[in-house]
Design a protein around this motif. Structure first.
Motif, PDB file in Angstrom:
ATOM      1  N   TRP A 142       0.953  -1.166   0.000  1.00 25.51           N
ATOM      2  CA  TRP A 142       0.096   0.010  -0.105  1.00 25.51           C
ATOM      3  C   TRP A 142       0.933   1.455   0.026  1.00 25.51           C
ATOM      4  CZ3 TRP A 142      -4.083   2.139  -1.244  1.00 25.51           C
ATOM      5  CH2 TRP A 142      -4.661   3.247  -0.764  1.00 25.51           C
ATOM      6  N   ALA A 143       2.031   1.175   0.847  1.00 25.09           N
ATOM      7  CA  ALA A 143       2.892   2.216   0.622  1.00 25.09           C
ATOM      8  C   ALA A 143       3.520   2.691  -0.521  1.00 25.09           C
ATOM      9  CB  ALA A 143       4.017   2.110   1.821  1.00 25.09           C
TER      10      ALA A 143
ATOM     11  N   ARG B  81      -3.806   6.658  -4.007  1.00 25.25           N
ATOM     12  CA  ARG B  81      -4.160   6.520  -2.595  1.00 25.25           C
ATOM     13  C   ARG B  81      -5.307   7.491  -2.511  1.00 25.25           C
ATOM     14  NH1 ARG B  81       1.464   5.879  -0.932  1.00 25.25           N
ATOM     15  NH2 ARG B  81       1.474   7.850   0.491  1.00 25.25           N
ATOM     16  N   ALA B  82      -5.058   8.697  -3.048  1.00 27.42           N
ATOM     17  CA  ALA B  82      -5.869   9.948  -2.940  1.00 27.42           C
ATOM     18  C   ALA B  82      -7.248   9.506  -3.795  1.00 27.42           C
ATOM     19  CB  ALA B  82      -5.401  11.170  -3.538  1.00 27.42           C
ATOM     20  N   ARG B  83      -7.192   8.829  -4.860  1.00 26.05           N
ATOM     21  CA  ARG B  83      -8.553   8.225  -5.475  1.00 26.05           C
ATOM     22  C   ARG B  83      -9.306   7.314  -4.586  1.00 26.05           C
ATOM     23  NH1 ARG B  83      -5.406   7.384 -10.726  1.00 26.05           N
ATOM     24  NH2 ARG B  83      -4.969   9.545 -11.316  1.00 26.05           N
ATOM     25  N   VAL B  84      -8.619   6.692  -4.032  1.00 20.39           N
ATOM     26  CA  VAL B  84      -9.477   5.564  -3.079  1.00 20.39           C
ATOM     27  C   VAL B  84     -10.345   6.744  -1.978  1.00 20.39           C
ATOM     28  CG1 VAL B  84      -9.411   4.000  -1.164  1.00 20.39           C
ATOM     29  CG2 VAL B  84      -7.887   3.708  -3.312  1.00 20.39           C
ATOM     30  N   MET B  85      -9.707   7.695  -1.492  1.00 22.34           N
ATOM     31  CA  MET B  85     -10.114   8.529  -0.780  1.00 22.34           C
ATOM     32  C   MET B  85     -11.492   9.227  -1.132  1.00 22.34           C
ATOM     33  SD  MET B  85      -9.383   8.566   2.206  1.00 22.34           S
ATOM     34  CE  MET B  85      -8.113   7.350   2.962  1.00 22.34           C
TER      35      MET B  85
ATOM     36  N   GLU C 265     -14.816  -0.993  -0.281  1.00 21.48           N
ATOM     37  CA  GLU C 265     -15.545  -0.732  -1.758  1.00 21.48           C
ATOM     38  C   GLU C 265     -14.612   0.333  -2.562  1.00 21.48           C
ATOM     39  OE1 GLU C 265     -19.676  -0.209  -1.035  1.00 21.48           O
ATOM     40  OE2 GLU C 265     -19.999   0.375  -3.305  1.00 21.48           O
ATOM     41  N   ALA C 266     -14.206   1.078  -1.855  1.00 25.00           N
ATOM     42  CA  ALA C 266     -13.727   2.324  -2.499  1.00 25.00           C
ATOM     43  C   ALA C 266     -12.235   2.030  -3.189  1.00 25.00           C
ATOM     44  CB  ALA C 266     -13.497   3.252  -1.470  1.00 25.00           C
ATOM     45  N   GLY C 267     -11.838   0.537  -2.984  1.00 24.88           N
ATOM     46  CA  GLY C 267     -10.804   0.280  -3.417  1.00 24.88           C
ATOM     47  C   GLY C 267      -9.483   0.215  -2.643  1.00 24.88           C
ATOM     48  N   LEU C 268      -9.624   0.201  -1.311  1.00 22.45           N
ATOM     49  CA  LEU C 268      -8.539   0.049  -0.433  1.00 22.45           C
ATOM     50  C   LEU C 268      -8.316  -1.522  -0.325  1.00 22.45           C
ATOM     51  CD1 LEU C 268      -7.023   1.565   1.626  1.00 22.45           C
ATOM     52  CD2 LEU C 268      -8.355   0.708   3.396  1.00 22.45           C
TER      53      LEU C 268
END
Ligand code: NAD
Length: 499
Positions: free
Chosen positions: A58-59, A66-70, A192-195
């Protein structure tokens, strides 16, 4: 039969294995709606193992992704707002519009975290010496944890995990065992957001789970929010095992009302800030400090009918001012404080202890209470009540009002109501409290500023959300590089200095 809740580990709902459970109530009816498993040390360990395995990949995902998941998570929160607010209101007790505010103020921190590509940018100095460049970068810590209170079951978990995860960490959330459903729903939405699975784990529990988190050597940092005695304990125990720790505790927020203030506005502000969410907010105003006897008499006269007229309703209400308290035990504690205040000699001007909600007789309700002529030595002044109880402490002049707020051991929030710019400016400059409102009763900073109290309201040196959260969940690495063109011949034995 009450539903059995789970943990959420490695992207899956996992049944509790400790054999220990706590009841989760619906405060508006008083019924036990669910049982929540209380994790053992082994279950915390399993979550940490999952997080540790998932974190490096993930890092390595670039910050923009990572921003897109948020961003997607924010969309999903908006999609599910009604569903989340309904569950939150039922488990916590606060009414629907307030539950939506709880979600919204967490969502805004997730929005702040969508700026992570910018927020993580480091510093660079070209030519710091001959052929020498210096730069710094922020790297995630690894596995970090958050331990959160019952009173904002959506907002505070998001304040913790959104910046931490955006920074590239994996997160273990230990929410309050009193209202654990919404944190589990948030974890589902993040997935669900992709994390990737394992980056956000929710482990339910009590002191045993907290202690296991504090002692676990693979957890690098702990953010805590709750009462001051537990905050102090978590701070000491977490630091003892070498963690970075930031703990936010209780409060006793004063609102100074100057003689020149608009008293109707001040009274309205006190009602919203004192009784919204039944006073179960760390930024609730619990002490009104009118300056001068005339101001005090006029303010109390305005407060009484407003408190008697508070619209109390079931949590599912769309237009009530407040709902029930979180548990029967907490209701009894708050009523106990009212009895103490009467014994201590404070004047109970409005007594809401006998309020019964028609059709919800088993719910954990009480009406608003107002004490006048409260003094510094009383327990109801010194201690946090965390219920719909407002104390009026009369001050002779501005200096006495300021001194009162400054002498209190808590320093979370404070407000002054005045039309006089000089007085407001003096107050802002002098007061030793972390969050200050000028004609604003609940000065909760927006997501891009940081939130935190002073004195016994916080332990640690970085605040929640805003730029401090990025500092808290990352560590700085500073690189000094020299290329052969800058290298002088021969060994250097003195400490390097730039000439
Ligand atoms: P709490 O201290 O009872 O619980 C907070 C967390 O600590 C929960 O997750 C709980 O499971 C855990 N915990 C409880 N007892 C423990 C123990 N003995 N050992 C280890 N862990 C333990 O607080 P609460 O009643 O859930 O929340 C209300 C408090 O939180 C109030 O004091 C309020 O002012 C404070 N609060 C502060 C802020 C802030 O930012 N300063 C924000 C919200 C709430």
């Amino acid at each position: 039969m009450a539903a059995e809740l789970t943990h959420f580990i490695g992207g899956k709902h996992v049944k509790g294995t400790s054999g220990r459970f706590a009841d989760v109530f619906w405060p508006m009816t008083g019924e036990v709606a669910a049982r929540v498993p209380l994790a053992s040390k082994a279950e915390i360990r399993a979550a940490v193992e999952n997080a540790r395995a998932a974190q490096p990949a993930w890092a390595a995902v670039n910050p923009q992704r990572r921003a897109r998941v948020m961003t997607k998570f924010v969309d999903l929160l908006n999609r599910d707002m009604d569903k989340l607010a309904d569950r939150l209101a039922r488990e916590h007790g606060k009414v629907i519009p307030d539950a939506k505010g709880d979600i919204q103020r967490g969502l805004e921190v997730a929005e702040f975290a969508t700026g992570i590509p910018h927020l993580l940018k480091g510093e660079y100095t070209e030519g710091a010496g001959p052929g020498i460049d210096v730069y710094s970068m922020r790297q995630p810590l690894g596995v970090v944890a958050g331990i959160t209170p019952f009173n904002f079951p959506a907002m505070i978990p998001m304040w913790k995990f959104a910046p931490a995860i955006a920074c590239g960490n994996a997160f273990i959330l230990k929410p309050s065992e009193r209202d654990p459903s919404v944190p589990l729903m948030l974890a589902e939405l993040m997935l669900e957001a992709g994390l990737p699975p394992g980056i956000l784990n929710v482990v339910n529990g009590d002191k045993e789970a907290v202690d296991a988190i504090l002692d676990d050597e693979d957890i690098q940092a702990v953010g805590f929010v709750g009462s001051t005695p537990i905050a102090a304990y978590v701070y000491a125990r977490g630091a003892a095992s070498g963690k970075r720790v930031a703990c936010f505790g209780g409060a006793k927020n004063h609102m100074i009302v100057m003689p020149d203030a608009d008293l109707d506005q001040a009274a309205d502000a006190l009602i919203g800030a004192g009784y919204g969410s039944a006073g179960e907010r760390c930024m609730a105003v619990s002490v009104a400090v009118p300056v001068g006897q005339k101001t005090a008499d006029a303010l109390v006269e305005r407060l009484i009918p407003r408190i008697e007229g508070l619209k109390i309703g079931p949590s599912t209400s769309l237009d009530a001012d407040m709902g029930p308290l979180v548990t029967r035990a907490h209701l009894d504690k708050v009523k106990g404080y009212v009895a103490t205040g009467v014994k201590e000699g404070a004047k109970l001007k409005v007594d809401g202890r006998d309020f019964r909600m028609q059709g919800y007789e088993q719910g954990f309700y009480m009406g608003g209470c107002l004490f006048d002529e409260v003094t510094r030595d009383m327990r109801i002044y010194k201690e946090e009540i965390f219920g719909p109880v407002l104390s009026v402490v009369r001050a002779r002049d501005y200096d006495e009002g300021l001194r009162l707020a400054m002498d209190h051991e808590y320093g979370n929030g404070v407000a002054i109501f005045t039309r006089d710019g000089d007085t407001a400016r003096d107050f802002v400059a002098k007061v030793n409290i972390g969050m200050v409102g000028v004609n604003v009763p609940i000065p909760v900073p927006l997501a891009y500023y940081t939130f935190g109290g002073w004195k016994k309201s916080a332990f640690g040196d970085l605040n929640q959300h805003g730029p401090d959260s990025i500092r808290f969940y990352t560590r700085t690495k500073t690189v000094t590089s020299r290329w052969p063109s800058g290298v002088k011949e021969g060994a250097e034995f003195s400490i390097p200095v730039m000439k």
